[in-house]
Structure formats: C-alpha cells, structure tokens
Design an enzyme around this catalytic site. Structure first.
Site, mmCIF file in Angstrom:
data_model
loop_
_atom_site.group_PDB
_atom_site.id
_atom_site.type_symbol
_atom_site.label_atom_id
_atom_site.label_comp_id
_atom_site.label_asym_id
_atom_site.label_seq_id
_atom_site.Cartn_x
_atom_site.Cartn_y
_atom_site.Cartn_z
ATOM 1 N N CYS A 197 -0.455 4.284 2.475
ATOM 2 C CA CYS A 197 -0.600 4.138 3.930
ATOM 3 C C CYS A 197 -0.373 2.677 4.279
ATOM 4 C CB CYS A 197 -1.940 4.656 4.417
ATOM 5 S SG CYS A 197 -3.343 4.119 3.441
ATOM 6 N N SER A 198 -1.380 1.998 4.768
ATOM 7 C CA SER A 198 -1.149 0.600 5.128
ATOM 8 C C SER A 198 -2.423 -0.204 4.936
ATOM 9 C CB SER A 198 -0.633 0.493 6.560
ATOM 10 O OG SER A 198 -1.529 1.115 7.441
ATOM 11 N N CYS A 199 -3.135 0.027 3.840
ATOM 12 C CA CYS A 199 -4.316 -0.784 3.541
ATOM 13 C C CYS A 199 -3.880 -2.244 3.442
ATOM 14 C CB CYS A 199 -4.961 -0.338 2.232
ATOM 15 S SG CYS A 199 -5.564 1.360 2.302
ATOM 16 N N CYS A 209 0.893 -1.149 0.000
ATOM 17 C CA CYS A 209 0.000 0.000 0.000
ATOM 18 C C CYS A 209 0.929 1.195 0.000
ATOM 19 C CB CYS A 209 -0.911 0.025 1.217
ATOM 20 S SG CYS A 209 -1.908 1.523 1.278
#
Lengths: 213, 117
Positions: free
Chosen positions: A116-118, A113
């Site tokens: 961000c941190s999906c 991602c």
C-alpha cells in the site's frame, strides 16, 4: 536487471490491519472519485502540498543532520530509533515503529511499501504521489537500480542495494551518506542538504554547492 | 485567486498552527485535498460546501449540548464533519451516490479492498 547481491528485506511481514471508519470512508471516496475521473491522486497531493507545511521533510531532515553531526546520536538512532524519536517528541502521530537504515560507501538502502503506502509521514510529511503508484511499488523491488537511475542516482556496481518493505508495523527512514565537503557544518546547514527523496533512498542529498546557491 | 480556506471562520475554521493548516493524520489531509480539488475543478461551489460544513459542525455541537462540549484536540471531529459535508455535497450532485460510497467503505473496512488505486 538485478544484481544478485541486491536483496529485499521484509522479514517483518505485512499484516493487514483494519482502517478506522474515517480512514475507510476517505479511501472509499478517493477511489471512487479516481475511477470516475473526477480527481487524480496527483492533483490532491498538489493541493495538500500547497497548504501543508507543519509536518514535512524538515523534521526528518533535522534528524538526519543531527546524526551526521553527532556520533553518539547517530549510534542511538540506528540502535533504537523509537526511543530517540520519542525523546524528540517526533513519534506521537501513529502507533508505528521506525527503523533507520544507514547508507555506507558500500551499501545503499531504498524504501518502498509493496502492498500500500506505509510511510514515516510524521518524519517525512505526506508521501509523494509516485511512492503510492503501483509502478514504483513493483519496480523498487524488481529493479531498484533502474528506479534510482530515473531519479538521477546511479550507483557503482560494487554497491550493495537493500530494499526495505515498509508495513503498518514498521517504517524505514534512510540515513543517507553525508555529502563530502561539509566538514564542520552546523546541523542547520546540514539539514538544508537533506531532501525527502534522499530519506526514501531514491536520490542522494544535495551537494554543498547546491545549498550555497 | 483568493484562498477559499480563509472563508471558513468561527467554528468552521480549519485547525491551524502558526497560520498553516495542520493535519494530525493522513486521512484528514486527503479529505481536505479532495474537497479543494473538486471545488477548483467546478464539481461544486465552494460556498455550498462551506454552508454544509457549518451545518454539520452545528449538528455536532448540538449533539454534545453546545460548542463548549466539543473536545477535538487532534482535529478528528472537525475533519469527520468536513468529510460528511463533502459526501453530502457530492451525493446531491450525483457525483458519488451515498449507497455507492457506503458499499466501497465497507470493502475497505473489511479488507476486501485495500488499494485506493
């Protein structure tokens, strides 16, 4: 180094959607604690990992093992993961779509991602600290082969690499290649070979010998 | 070392399934992990946090006319109180001041800031 047949797939874009009030407060607190040197993401990850076992790679591993063992399930999973996961009641955690991407002898997939941190955490548990690091998010795109090599996965030059950029709308799960020497194995035995990292695409599943130990 | 979460009993007990803490969203686990990490490194006494958490939950119950008024199937209410207790304990010890937290929260809420780190 980037081979010219590797490519980044992000046609779904990455629209920003506002976090809930509680999400925003948690992110605010964590970012301030990190800035002040009072906490590290890794230390927080370690504690959560120690306690949290209910949601974890087990769910995703079960799905992968079933896809290996059941051809009809595999086809449906690749065609419409949301429907299949919904039937298994594995999709109720967030309003998110899951797409399963299948590795073949000539194509490999890796998930990142970039913004961000999906992460498909309903299937894989909590994202590891490295997945959220700026280094991984940048390098998985710019030099995926080097990143995979650091995880111990060295691909032959002829294997095409596709990098999938997760977003708030769609999250990817890698269906790794079934290890050789596992013909006739039950789903339960196969699931033991499926690691979290292999479902992100940075490593291969365990070899049968490793699971027998 | 004894598991400090086991000291949380009654209404303050963690949502659990088969004895394991469960989180129904990542923010809940982050809030949980931050409190545990800070307590372990001595930012505050676990007992102080525990007392504060019990008070926060009691306030939430009072606001809906008692414990029977609480509906919290996914643990959101519990972990919102957990977060309130953690913020309060950290503000009291000047680790993170309330206005600073509120300002940063607004940045995340509006998208001015998107990265935790």
């Amino acid at each position: 180094m980037s081979l010219d047949h590797d490519h980044v797939h992000a046609e779904h874009g990455h629209p920003w959607s506002p976090p809930s009030e509680l999400e925003a407060r948690v992110r605010a607190l964590e970012s301030l604690l990190i800035e002040k040197g009072r906490a590290t993401p890794e230390a927080i990850d370690a504690i959560i990992g120690k306690y949290e076992t209910e949601i974890g790679p087990l769910l995703g591993a079960g799905v992968v093992a079933r896809a290996w063992a059941d051809e009809e399930f595999r086809r449906r999973l690749l065609d419409d993961a949301d429907a299949v996961l919904g039937e298994l009641e594995l999709s109720g955690f967030e309003a998110e779509h899951v797409k399963v991407v299948e590795c073949t002898p000539s194509e490999h997939h890796i998930v990142v991602c970039t913004l961000c941190s999906c992460y498909p955490w309903a299937l894989l548990g909590l994202p590891p600290g490295w997945y959220k690091s700026p280094a991984y998010r940048a390098r998985a795109v710019s030099e995926p082969r080097a990143v995979m090599a650091e995880f111990g996965l060295v691909l032959e030059d002829g294997v095409r690499v596709t990098v999938w950029d997760s977003s708030a709308d769609i999250r990817y799960l890698v269906l790794p290649l079934r290890p050789e020497g596992t013909e006739g194995w039950s789903e339960e035995r196969l699931a033991e070979l499926v690691t979290r990292d292999s479902m992100i695409g940075v490593s291969r599943p365990l070899e049968p010998e490793a699971a027998a130990a | 070392m004894a598991d400090p979460t086991l000291e949380l009993e009654g209404a303050a007990a963690l949502p659990r399934s088969n004895g394991e803490p469960v989180f129904s969203a990542p923010w809940q686990s982050r809030a949980f992990g931050m409190a545990m990490a800070l307590s372990e490194q001595g930012a505050f006494e676990w007992e102080d946090f525990r007392v504060r958490l019990i008070a926060e939950i009691a306030d939430a119950e009072a606001a809906v006319g008692g414990p029977e008024g609480i509906e919290d199937e996914d643990g959101s209410l519990y972990y919102s109180r957990w977060l309130a207790a953690l913020s309060a304990v950290l503000a009291e010890r000047d680790v993170v001041a309330s206005p600073e937290l509120a300002g940063r929260e607004e940045e995340f809420r509006t998208g001015v800031r998107r990265e935790v780190y």
